[in-house]
Motif scaffolding. Structure first.
Motif, PDB file in Angstrom:
ATOM      1  N   ARG A   1       7.023  -6.315 -10.285  1.00 23.10           N
ATOM      2  CA  ARG A   1       7.621  -5.752  -9.074  1.00 23.10           C
ATOM      3  C   ARG A   1       8.834  -6.581  -8.674  1.00 23.10           C
ATOM      4  NH1 ARG A   1       2.237  -5.733  -8.394  1.00 23.10           N
ATOM      5  NH2 ARG A   1       2.187  -7.573  -7.063  1.00 23.10           N
ATOM      6  N   ARG A   2       9.698  -5.988  -7.849  1.00 25.22           N
ATOM      7  CA  ARG A   2      10.941  -6.660  -7.443  1.00 25.22           C
ATOM      8  C   ARG A   2      10.667  -8.042  -6.863  1.00 25.22           C
ATOM      9  NH1 ARG A   2      14.840  -5.886  -2.667  1.00 25.22           N
ATOM     10  NH2 ARG A   2      13.248  -4.524  -1.748  1.00 25.22           N
ATOM     11  N   SER A   3      11.450  -9.024  -7.289  1.00 32.55           N
ATOM     12  CA  SER A   3      11.238 -10.400  -6.852  1.00 32.55           C
ATOM     13  C   SER A   3      11.729 -10.612  -5.420  1.00 32.55           C
ATOM     14  CB  SER A   3      11.923 -11.374  -7.813  1.00 32.55           C
ATOM     15  OG  SER A   3      13.335 -11.190  -7.792  1.00 32.55           O
ATOM     16  N   PHE A   4      11.531 -11.817  -4.910  1.00 37.00           N
ATOM     17  CA  PHE A   4      11.738 -12.136  -3.494  1.00 37.00           C
ATOM     18  C   PHE A   4      13.180 -11.948  -3.043  1.00 37.00           C
ATOM     19  CE2 PHE A   4      12.686 -15.127  -0.052  1.00 37.00           C
ATOM     20  CZ  PHE A   4      11.687 -14.817   0.851  1.00 37.00           C
ATOM     21  N   GLY A   5      14.146 -12.511  -3.794  1.00 38.66           N
ATOM     22  CA  GLY A   5      15.559 -12.398  -3.419  1.00 38.66           C
ATOM     23  C   GLY A   5      16.109 -13.628  -2.741  1.00 38.66           C
ATOM     24  N   LYS A   6      15.890 -14.806  -3.353  1.00 41.36           N
ATOM     25  CA  LYS A   6      16.410 -16.063  -2.803  1.00 41.36           C
ATOM     26  C   LYS A   6      17.405 -16.656  -3.810  1.00 41.36           C
ATOM     27  CE  LYS A   6      16.494 -20.521  -1.366  1.00 41.36           C
ATOM     28  NZ  LYS A   6      17.318 -21.583  -1.969  1.00 41.36           N
ATOM     29  N   GLY A   7      18.698 -16.528  -3.505  1.00 39.09           N
ATOM     30  CA  GLY A   7      19.717 -16.999  -4.436  1.00 39.09           C
ATOM     31  C   GLY A   7      20.802 -17.806  -3.769  1.00 39.09           C
ATOM     32  N   LEU A   8      20.430 -18.618  -2.778  1.00 38.53           N
ATOM     33  CA  LEU A   8      21.393 -19.481  -2.092  1.00 38.53           C
ATOM     34  C   LEU A   8      21.219 -20.923  -2.554  1.00 38.53           C
ATOM     35  CD1 LEU A   8      21.166 -18.071   1.550  1.00 38.53           C
ATOM     36  CD2 LEU A   8      22.890 -17.559  -0.183  1.00 38.53           C
ATOM     37  N   VAL A   9      22.341 -21.634  -2.652  1.00 34.35           N
ATOM     38  CA  VAL A   9      22.330 -23.019  -3.118  1.00 34.35           C
ATOM     39  C   VAL A   9      22.321 -23.961  -1.922  1.00 34.35           C
ATOM     40  CG1 VAL A   9      23.491 -24.742  -4.555  1.00 34.35           C
ATOM     41  CG2 VAL A   9      23.718 -22.303  -5.101  1.00 34.35           C
ATOM     42  N   GLN A  10      21.340 -24.858  -1.867  1.00 34.59           N
ATOM     43  CA  GLN A  10      21.280 -25.848  -0.787  1.00 34.59           C
ATOM     44  C   GLN A  10      21.763 -27.215  -1.285  1.00 34.59           C
ATOM     45  OE1 GLN A  10      18.577 -23.448  -0.834  1.00 34.59           O
ATOM     46  NE2 GLN A  10      19.938 -22.582   0.704  1.00 34.59           N
TER      47      GLN A  10
ATOM     48  N   TYR B   1      20.588  -4.093 -11.321  1.00 34.07           N
ATOM     49  CA  TYR B   1      21.076  -4.094  -9.948  1.00 34.07           C
ATOM     50  C   TYR B   1      20.866  -5.465  -9.305  1.00 34.07           C
ATOM     51  CZ  TYR B   1      20.817   0.917 -10.760  1.00 34.07           C
ATOM     52  OH  TYR B   1      20.971   2.168 -11.290  1.00 34.07           O
ATOM     53  N   GLY B   2      21.706  -5.786  -8.320  1.00 34.67           N
ATOM     54  CA  GLY B   2      21.594  -7.062  -7.614  1.00 34.67           C
ATOM     55  C   GLY B   2      21.486  -6.854  -6.124  1.00 34.67           C
ATOM     56  N   GLY B   3      21.651  -7.949  -5.389  1.00 34.81           N
ATOM     57  CA  GLY B   3      21.660  -7.857  -3.934  1.00 34.81           C
ATOM     58  C   GLY B   3      20.299  -7.815  -3.286  1.00 34.81           C
ATOM     59  N   GLY B   4      19.281  -8.206  -4.010  1.00 37.03           N
ATOM     60  CA  GLY B   4      17.952  -8.186  -3.399  1.00 37.03           C
ATOM     61  C   GLY B   4      16.866  -8.496  -4.390  1.00 37.03           C
ATOM     62  N   GLY B   5      16.983  -9.617  -5.086  1.00 39.98           N
ATOM     63  CA  GLY B   5      15.984 -10.002  -6.064  1.00 39.98           C
ATOM     64  C   GLY B   5      16.269  -9.431  -7.439  1.00 39.98           C
ATOM     65  N   ILE B   6      15.328  -9.646  -8.353  1.00 45.20           N
ATOM     66  CA  ILE B   6      15.434  -9.128  -9.713  1.00 45.20           C
ATOM     67  C   ILE B   6      14.572  -7.875  -9.823  1.00 45.20           C
ATOM     68  CG2 ILE B   6      14.957  -9.597 -12.152  1.00 45.20           C
ATOM     69  CD1 ILE B   6      17.268 -11.247 -11.001  1.00 45.20           C
ATOM     70  N   MET B   7      15.198  -6.778 -10.249  1.00 43.06           N
ATOM     71  CA  MET B   7      14.456  -5.537 -10.478  1.00 43.06           C
ATOM     72  C   MET B   7      13.835  -5.588 -11.868  1.00 43.06           C
ATOM     73  SD  MET B   7      14.441  -3.057  -8.126  1.00 43.06           S
ATOM     74  CE  MET B   7      14.558  -1.494  -8.967  1.00 43.06           C
ATOM     75  N   PRO B   8      12.542  -5.314 -11.997  1.00 47.44           N
ATOM     76  CA  PRO B   8      11.921  -5.347 -13.320  1.00 47.44           C
ATOM     77  C   PRO B   8      12.396  -4.195 -14.196  1.00 47.44           C
ATOM     78  CG  PRO B   8      10.373  -4.493 -11.704  1.00 47.44           C
ATOM     79  CD  PRO B   8      11.587  -4.947 -10.936  1.00 47.44           C
ATOM     80  N   ASP B   9      12.337  -4.400 -15.507  1.00 46.08           N
ATOM     81  CA  ASP B   9      12.621  -3.312 -16.444  1.00 46.08           C
ATOM     82  C   ASP B   9      11.498  -2.285 -16.411  1.00 46.08           C
ATOM     83  OD1 ASP B   9      15.025  -4.508 -17.524  1.00 46.08           O
ATOM     84  OD2 ASP B   9      13.705  -5.974 -18.477  1.00 46.08           O
ATOM     85  N   HIS B  10      10.287  -2.765 -16.155  1.00 44.25           N
ATOM     86  CA  HIS B  10       9.125  -1.883 -16.044  1.00 44.25           C
ATOM     87  C   HIS B  10       8.375  -2.237 -14.772  1.00 44.25           C
ATOM     88  CE1 HIS B  10       8.977   0.375 -19.869  1.00 44.25           C
ATOM     89  NE2 HIS B  10       9.719  -0.618 -20.278  1.00 44.25           N
ATOM     90  N   PHE B  11       8.243  -1.252 -13.879  1.00 41.53           N
ATOM     91  CA  PHE B  11       7.538  -1.443 -12.608  1.00 41.53           C
ATOM     92  C   PHE B  11       6.038  -1.243 -12.819  1.00 41.53           C
ATOM     93  CE2 PHE B  11       5.563   0.526  -8.875  1.00 41.53           C
ATOM     94  CZ  PHE B  11       5.851  -0.412  -7.897  1.00 41.53           C
ATOM     95  N   ILE B  12       5.241  -2.170 -12.305  1.00 38.18           N
ATOM     96  CA  ILE B  12       3.784  -2.018 -12.324  1.00 38.18           C
ATOM     97  C   ILE B  12       3.274  -2.254 -10.898  1.00 38.18           C
ATOM     98  CG2 ILE B  12       1.599  -2.911 -13.206  1.00 38.18           C
ATOM     99  CD1 ILE B  12       2.988  -3.612 -15.778  1.00 38.18           C
ATOM    100  N   PRO B  13       2.655  -1.260 -10.293  1.00 38.64           N
ATOM    101  CA  PRO B  13       2.221  -1.394  -8.891  1.00 38.64           C
ATOM    102  C   PRO B  13       1.023  -2.323  -8.748  1.00 38.64           C
ATOM    103  CG  PRO B  13       1.405   0.657  -9.818  1.00 38.64           C
ATOM    104  CD  PRO B  13       2.284   0.048 -10.869  1.00 38.64           C
ATOM    105  N   ILE B  14       0.772  -2.714  -7.515  1.00 36.46           N
ATOM    106  CA  ILE B  14      -0.448  -3.467  -7.201  1.00 36.46           C
ATOM    107  C   ILE B  14      -1.656  -2.609  -7.544  1.00 36.46           C
ATOM    108  CG2 ILE B  14      -1.873  -4.228  -5.257  1.00 36.46           C
ATOM    109  CD1 ILE B  14       0.492  -5.442  -3.973  1.00 36.46           C
ATOM    110  N   ASP B  15      -2.646  -3.238  -8.143  1.00 37.63           N
ATOM    111  CA  ASP B  15      -3.902  -2.554  -8.441  1.00 37.63           C
ATOM    112  C   ASP B  15      -4.712  -2.472  -7.140  1.00 37.63           C
ATOM    113  OD1 ASP B  15      -6.311  -1.615  -9.306  1.00 37.63           O
ATOM    114  OD2 ASP B  15      -6.631  -3.133 -10.846  1.00 37.63           O
TER     115      ASP B  15
END
Length: 544
Positions: A321-330, A402-416
């Motif tokens: 599933r789509r990842s969190f989306g944290k790509g800022l450098v501290q 796609y960008g701007g909000g985490g990494i989109m998976p190549d294959h989506f698998i929902p929560i069981d």
């Protein structure tokens, strides 16, 4: 024909112009410095007024505490990941990513003012002193926990300390009335980043990576070498719930899977002196291995950058599933008192140019993002993912990402939903299953310790009686009762068997059991033909 004649200004004009520019710069700098000094001076004046004239006597320690709180609040207003932490918090944060710390070696949860021991590191200080899984710590070095109002961080600070120093704990074991006093001598504790690594089948290696710490790369090399010796021809790298860690560790791991010269990640920010591009330097030890990377909504930061780099170069198939989306450098700026300002200075970009960072202009939406994803149905249906798809990027082989909000998976698998029903989640969140597993393992210690993990996986079964006892424990803990359907019962049995295995073989035991019914694992194993196609750059074979 009209001729162009170059006219040069005279010397006096040039000198006058330079003087004018210099004066403008001086005036601009003067006003900037003064405008910046004003709030700093004002802050100092406020503290001075408080100290001199406030009706109550406020000592310097209290003023320092107030100042620290103000700095922390200031940092939080800038962006979601700029932080200011004091020296004590810095010590805890810095130790979190060390592969070795000085402490006693336990995993615990704080339940109703009692430290409940979930795991004791074998041969660690606590283990050698006699502390056991399931023990309840009610007093630490004279501090009665019910009276001290400690939180989990306070407990960590009490347990950790310089090697060779003692910490005295008082525990309740098996619900006896008399407390047992145990003195533990702190020592160096190794904290592995790889929770589990084993062969799922005759060709597929599985590695569960929990964080990117100081020795993670070394662990990764050792574990992949071991799996290769056992016949690994494919790698399933599990980055679910991996919140990140050291950026350099992710870079080193990427170099094991990418060809020399490939761009891994780059950074851009306001101050161009920080801008950097990072390339693979030629290791590529796993270059011919088909790889699937598992991600979910809690996969963040360094783990997203690793997944993004391998996806952009068509080097790994991303599943989940789509990842969190944290790509800022501290940029961590440490002060003399060991407090730290982690100032956001740049953004990370994957090789295709994607920003991993999700929007944070509306902070309330950012803070509620994962909750909103759940409410919108994103965890269950790929069509519910709310991501701007008007800005598309291309992988090396021409696939759209796609960008701007985490990494989109190549294959989506929902929560069981059967394995993660509300009732089962409550049993886990309230540590009902974990406590029952520990009690059962302790009561059946002699029988269980005779088994190897391989034997346990084959022959051990959770009985109906055990499920019934667990449900009764849930009632005592005021967990809302539901009708126990067959899917819920199967989920309880699997989790209970996994947590019993954890008490005996740590996380290696847990995941060896749990993964056998994990739908993401089971479906991923069917996708390795597409991961192999990526190695051949046969993008027509990738379902997308």
């Amino acid at each position: 024909m009209w001729k162009y004649k170059r006219i040069l200004p005279d010397k006096n004009f040039i000198l006058g112009m330079c003087a004018g520019i210099g004066l403008c710069l001086y005036i601009g700098l003067y006003f900037f410095q003064n405008s910046f000094k004003q709030p700093v001076r004002k802050f100092g004046e406020v503290l001075n007024y408080i100290q001199k004239y406030h009706i109550d006597t406020i000592d310097n320690a209290k003023l320092v505490e107030l100042t620290e709180a103000a700095l922390s609040k200031l940092a939080k207003q800038l962006d979601p990941h700029t932080t200011y932490i004091d020296a004590q918090q810095n010590a805890v944060s810095r130790n979190h990513l060390k592969s070795q710390i000085e402490g006693i070696g336990i995993e615990f949860v704080l339940l109703k003012d009692v430290v409940y021991v979930l795991h004791v590191i074998p041969k660690g200080p606590a283990d050698q002193a006699g502390l056991q899984v399931g023990d309840k710590v009610v007093k630490i070095d004279g501090h009665i926990l019910k009276e001290a109002n400690f939180n989990s961080n306070d407990i960590v600070l009490k347990m950790r300390g310089p090697k060779g120093t003692p910490v005295k704990v008082y525990i309740c074991r098996n619900n006896t009335k008399d407390l047992i006093e145990i003195t533990i001598i702190r020592d160096q504790i190794s904290i592995p980043s790889i929770d589990a690594g084993y062969m799922v089948d005759s060709q597929t290696g599985y590695i569960k990576l929990s964080q990117f710490a100081s020795k993670t790369y070394q662990e990764f090399i050792e574990r992949t070498n071991q799996l290769s010796e056992q016949g690994m021809k494919k790698l399933l790298l599990d980055l679910r719930d991996n919140s990140g860690g050291y950026f350099e560790t992710a870079l080193n791991m990427a170099e094991e899977m990418l060809e020399p010269g490939k761009l891994i990640v780059y950074t851009k920010g306001k101050y161009k002196g920080f801008d950097t591009k990072y390339y693979a330097n030629g290791k590529n030890r796993l270059g011919k291995l088909p790889i699937i990377i598992l991600i979910n909504e809690n996969t963040a930061s360094a783990s997203e950058l690793l997944a993004g780099a391998l996806q952009d170069h068509d080097r790994a198939l991303i599943v989940g599933r789509r990842s969190f989306g944290k790509g800022l450098v501290q940029w961590p700026i440490e002060f003399k008192d060991s407090s730290v300002l982690s100032l956001t200075v740049e953004s990370y970009f994957t090789p295709s140019g994607r920003s991993v960072q999700k929007p944070y202009d509306k902070r309330i939406n950012y803070e509620l993002d994962l909750y909103n994803r759940y409410k919108q149905g994103e965890y269950f249906h790929a069509d519910s993912i709310q991501l701007d798809k008007t800005i598309a990027y291309q992988t090396s082989a021409g696939r759209t990402v796609y960008g701007g909000g985490g990494i989109m998976p190549d294959h989506f698998i929902p929560i069981d939903t059967t394995a993660h029903s509300d009732y089962v989640n409550e049993l886990v969140d309230n540590y009902i299953i974990q406590q029952y597993a520990i009690t059962y393992a302790r009561s059946n210690k002699q029988k269980l310790e005779k088994l190897r993990l391989e034997d346990y996986l084959k022959i051990f079964c959770v009985t109906e009686e055990m499920v019934g006892q667990l449900v009764e424990e849930a009632k005592k803990a005021a967990i809302k009762q539901v009708f126990i359907t067959d899917p819920i019962k199967i989920s309880i049995k699997n989790l209970l068997k996994a947590y019993i295995a954890k008490t005996l073989w740590q996380y290696q035991g847990f995941y060896s059991v749990y993964n056998k019914t994990d739908t993401t694992i089971l479906k991923s194993l069917q996708l390795f033909n597409q991961a192999e196609a990526l190695l051949q750059e046969d993008i027509t074979y990738i379902a997308g």
